[in-house]
Write an enzyme that holds these catalytic residues in place. Structure first.
Site, PDB file in Angstrom:
ATOM      1  N   SER A  89       3.995  -7.695   6.336  1.00  0.00           N
ATOM      2  CA  SER A  89       4.724  -6.504   6.759  1.00  0.00           C
ATOM      3  C   SER A  89       6.070  -6.942   7.313  1.00  0.00           C
ATOM      4  O   SER A  89       6.340  -8.142   7.405  1.00  0.00           O
ATOM      5  CB  SER A  89       3.941  -5.739   7.818  1.00  0.00           C
ATOM      6  OG  SER A  89       4.612  -4.546   8.180  1.00  0.00           O
ATOM      7  N   ARG A 337       4.456  -6.695  -0.977  1.00  0.00           N
ATOM      8  CA  ARG A 337       3.305  -5.811  -0.791  1.00  0.00           C
ATOM      9  C   ARG A 337       3.733  -4.375  -1.001  1.00  0.00           C
ATOM     10  O   ARG A 337       4.834  -3.977  -0.617  1.00  0.00           O
ATOM     11  CB  ARG A 337       2.727  -5.978   0.623  1.00  0.00           C
ATOM     12  CG  ARG A 337       1.426  -5.211   0.874  1.00  0.00           C
ATOM     13  CD  ARG A 337       0.288  -5.855   0.103  1.00  0.00           C
ATOM     14  NE  ARG A 337      -1.003  -5.274   0.410  1.00  0.00           N
ATOM     15  CZ  ARG A 337      -1.573  -4.246  -0.219  1.00  0.00           C
ATOM     16  NH1 ARG A 337      -0.898  -3.628  -1.179  1.00  0.00           N
ATOM     17  NH2 ARG A 337      -2.770  -3.832   0.098  1.00  0.00           N
ATOM     18  N   THR A 373       1.837   0.225  11.751  1.00  0.00           N
ATOM     19  CA  THR A 373       0.765  -0.553  12.370  1.00  0.00           C
ATOM     20  C   THR A 373       0.124   0.203  13.526  1.00  0.00           C
ATOM     21  O   THR A 373      -1.107   0.193  13.689  1.00  0.00           O
ATOM     22  CB  THR A 373       1.292  -1.913  12.856  1.00  0.00           C
ATOM     23  OG1 THR A 373       1.877  -2.610  11.753  1.00  0.00           O
ATOM     24  CG2 THR A 373       0.177  -2.752  13.439  1.00  0.00           C
ATOM     25  N   CYS A 560       7.021  -6.870 -11.520  1.00  0.00           N
ATOM     26  CA  CYS A 560       6.053  -7.678 -10.777  1.00  0.00           C
ATOM     27  C   CYS A 560       6.773  -8.761  -9.972  1.00  0.00           C
ATOM     28  O   CYS A 560       7.530  -9.552 -10.535  1.00  0.00           O
ATOM     29  CB  CYS A 560       5.049  -8.320 -11.723  1.00  0.00           C
ATOM     30  SG  CYS A 560       3.928  -9.482 -10.898  1.00  0.00           S
ATOM     31  N   CYS A 595      -1.037 -13.894  -8.991  1.00  0.00           N
ATOM     32  CA  CYS A 595      -1.088 -12.595  -8.316  1.00  0.00           C
ATOM     33  C   CYS A 595      -1.095 -12.739  -6.796  1.00  0.00           C
ATOM     34  O   CYS A 595      -1.897 -13.491  -6.237  1.00  0.00           O
ATOM     35  CB  CYS A 595      -2.326 -11.833  -8.770  1.00  0.00           C
ATOM     36  SG  CYS A 595      -2.496 -10.199  -8.031  1.00  0.00           S
ATOM     37  N   CYS A 598      -0.129  -7.465  -4.542  1.00  0.00           N
ATOM     38  CA  CYS A 598       0.792  -6.441  -4.034  1.00  0.00           C
ATOM     39  C   CYS A 598       0.442  -5.056  -4.556  1.00  0.00           C
ATOM     40  O   CYS A 598       0.862  -4.061  -3.982  1.00  0.00           O
ATOM     41  CB  CYS A 598       2.235  -6.794  -4.382  1.00  0.00           C
ATOM     42  SG  CYS A 598       2.683  -6.531  -6.108  1.00  0.00           S
ATOM     43  N   CYS A 601       1.601  -3.291 -10.000  1.00  0.00           N
ATOM     44  CA  CYS A 601       1.266  -3.041 -11.402  1.00  0.00           C
ATOM     45  C   CYS A 601       0.379  -1.820 -11.556  1.00  0.00           C
ATOM     46  O   CYS A 601       0.586  -0.975 -12.430  1.00  0.00           O
ATOM     47  CB  CYS A 601       0.598  -4.267 -12.011  1.00  0.00           C
ATOM     48  SG  CYS A 601      -0.864  -4.840 -11.099  1.00  0.00           S
TER      49      CYS A 601
END
Length: 626
Positions: A89, A337, A373, A560, A595, A598, A601
């Site tokens: 984050s 992310r 958060t 990506c 990968c 995140c 895709c």
């Protein structure tokens, strides 16, 4: 076929050391999940995901155990190899929920909230200039802290374990366990370990197990695989707007001491994104000489030639960043992310029979604050209180636990108030006002109206982020500048900083899959015990290439942020013998070992035929400072 006797264990310590003694011949059989009886473990509450929401729920449950004198068994399953290794984050956090959960946290040894935010500013970027502009009051730095959320969750996990929570990193929740009639959830199934790419059992094979729970809390983060299944199965989005997302791409740098301004919080608008693309950048000066910086791009962007990663690298060519990252500056981390942007209108029904959605599985990010958060943690605490009361009350044995009181508590909480105030900010950018109209409306709303309006902007069209993508023929290719190492680098160089690793000889966890449109699972009049049906075939893969290459210029190859997807030349194909999985001389290659989880895709692909599923537990990035 291999069959396992079903057993129940009171503690997972027995399971972690188990080994199955069968012959190698059996190990190479094709795995048939319908013909395996799984080990079961019975718990009171099973929490999927060791992030802020999941750990806050676990801690609150154990606090209630101490307050009420009723023992409760709480298990947290985390797909990452360690708590925090899959957490990424910004992050500037508001400690409101933490103050409620752990009132004496500031006196606790080793807490990671060591850098208070001291100054907040906002700037509008052009390609060469940086112009100060007013920032919304919701972005005020007062009382907030600049942190590594990865470190925060690692710290919370130590507190949870001290209270008696059982935390199992490397255990990926792969499926929901339903009641016999399919009308409720009885727990979670973890992923198999030791399958090869063809789903045949290797010598190291161990089947997933079932955690049977009175309450299952899904805290997977944005667009989690089990959360998606529960939302579909129980129609939790009925009368709600579709969730919308952004992709956050970030780096952490150790900068020259002369450039470091501890406590500075900067947000940016404008360049490098064009006026049609929602998004913005950030620069947060942490302690220890570190700076976390990055870019969020709304995934409703139109141009398939856009690359969030390349936009971030281009952003660093701005004079502001050239100066900040000059001298002895060193990049030490990279990651990406997806994050929720839909706001209150996109929050689904939170409870389902036997469990609930908490944290970003539901979507509690306050977009105007660029913070989520605090809301995620509070949602976990609210769900914990509802779960404890529900478990303590008398109920029919075998029936799913009623968690509807959690929804009621949410609507009475400050989380609801927090989201209600800014409910029109992000949706205003997708109205006839357009992008600039959205900027103007957001300024008016955040500064003066503060949500006190009789209207709420809704996504009446039901359009998803993917459906906003325009065909390549309607868009202009984007010419990105060459990389300038070490200021900006190619993607694989950045990817190496994530520590990402997956066992190569395992089933690919990114599936080209199409759920059948005629699937009415969970709908009135249909058998609720029926399983969801989908298609995975060479024909579907070929159709994927045809549309995504032919119409959208291979969008995933650019979008990506980990170079998982490539549309490569198919050297074996000819006009007489075309490749059964390719089209037009191209075929899709999925580098699943790259990968970083995140979920872009799954969200953005125009054909909506990529499904992200969990890999073997422990695989993925190894974040420590993100």
């Amino acid at each position: 076929m291999l069959r396992l006797s079903k057993k129940r264990f009171s503690s997972l310590s027995h399971i972690c050391s188990r080994r199955l003694h069968v012959t190698p011949i059996l190990r190479r059989e094709l795995f048939d999940p319908s013909n395996v009886e799984r080990v079961e473990d019975e718990v009171d509450v099973c929490i999927v995901g060791g992030g802020p929401a999941g750990l806050s729920a676990a801690i609150r449950l154990k606090q209630l155990e101490q307050e009420k004198g009723r023992e409760i068994r709480v298990v947290v399953l985390e797909k990452g190899g360690e708590i925090g290794s899959h957490i990424l984050s910004g992050a500037v956090i508001e400690p409101r929920a933490l103050n409620e959960l752990l009132p004496d946290w500031q006196s606790m040894e080793g807490h990671p909230l060591t850098q208070p935010a001291l100054k907040t500013s906002m700037r509008f970027f052009t390609e060469k200039y940086s112009i100060p502009i007013p920032h919304p009051p919701q972005m005020s730095h007062k009382g907030t802290y600049i942190v590594s959320l990865s470190r925060v969750t690692a710290w919370l996990s130590t507190i949870a374990e001290e209270l008696g929570v059982e935390i199992y990193p490397g255990f990926a929740g792969a499926g929901l366990v339903y009641t016999k009639d399919g009308k409720g959830i009885l727990g979670v199934r973890t992923n198999e370990v030791g399958l090869d790419r063809e789903s045949r059992m290797k010598e190291t094979f161990e089947p997933g197990m079932e955690f049977r729970a009175k309450v299952t809390l899904l805290a997977e983060g944005a667009h989690g695989s089990l959360s998606k299944e529960a939302i579909r199965r129980f129609k939790l989005r009925k009368d709600r707007d579709p969730q919308t997302y952004g992709i956050g791409v970030k780096e952490v740098w150790r900068v020259d001491p002369e450039k470091h301004q501890p406590g500075l919080v900067l947000h940016t608008m404008g360049w490098p994104l064009n006026w049609k693309t929602y998004g913005g950048g950030w620069v947060y000066h942490m302690d220890e000489g570190l700076v976390t910086m990055g870019l969020v791009v709304g995934l409703d962007y139109e141009n398939p030639y856009l690359s969030p990663y390349r936009e971030l690298q281009r952003m660093k060519h701005h004079p502001y960043f050239r100066d900040l990252l000059s001298g002895s500056a060193t990049r030490i981390a990279y990651g990406a992310r997806s994050l929720n942007e839909g706001g209150l209108q996109s929050v689904p029904q939170l409870n389902f029979p036997g469990g609930a959605l908490i944290g970003c599985s539901a979507g509690f990010v306050n977009v105007a604050k660029i913070k989520g958060t605090h809301n995620a943690m509070k949602s976990g605490m609210l769900a914990a209180e509802a779960a404890f009361d529900a478990i303590s009350s008398e109920q029919d044995e075998g029936s799913p636990t009623d968690m509807s009181s959690y929804d009621e508590a949410f609507k009475k909480s400050w989380v609801y108030e927090d989201l209600h105030e800014v409910r029109n900010v992000r949706p205003s950018f997708n109205t006839p006002l357009g992008l600039w109209g959205g900027v103007a409306y957001s300024g008016l709303d955040t500064l003066f109206l503060k949500g006190r309006t009789p209207w709420t902007f809704r996504n009446t069209s039901g359009k998803s982020d993917a459906s906003h993508t325009k065909p390549a023929r309607q868009c202009k290719p984007i010419e990105y500048p060459p990389f300038e190492p070490p200021l900006s680098t190619d993607l694989l160089t950045s990817l190496a900083l994530t520590g990402t690793n997956h066992a190569e000889d395992q089933p690919v966890h990114l599936r080209v899959r199409k759920y059948l449109s005629s699937n009415d699972v969970g709908k009135e009049g249909q058998d609720p015990a029926e399983e969801e049906t989908f298609v995975e075939s060479k024909e579907l893969r070929r159709d994927h290439v045809k549309v995504n290459v032919g119409e959208y210029a291979g969008l995933l190859g650019r979008a990506c942020p980990a170079q998982v997807y490539e549309y490569v030349e198919d050297e074996s194909a000819t006009e007489e013998k075309p490749e059964p999985e390719g089209w037009g001389g191209k075929k899709l290659v999925i580098n699943s070992q790259n990968c970083i989880h995140c979920k872009l895709c799954d969200i953005k692909v125009p054909t909506q035929d990529i499904t992200w599923t969990v890999p073997e537990g422990g695989g993925g990035p190894k974040y420590t400072i993100t």
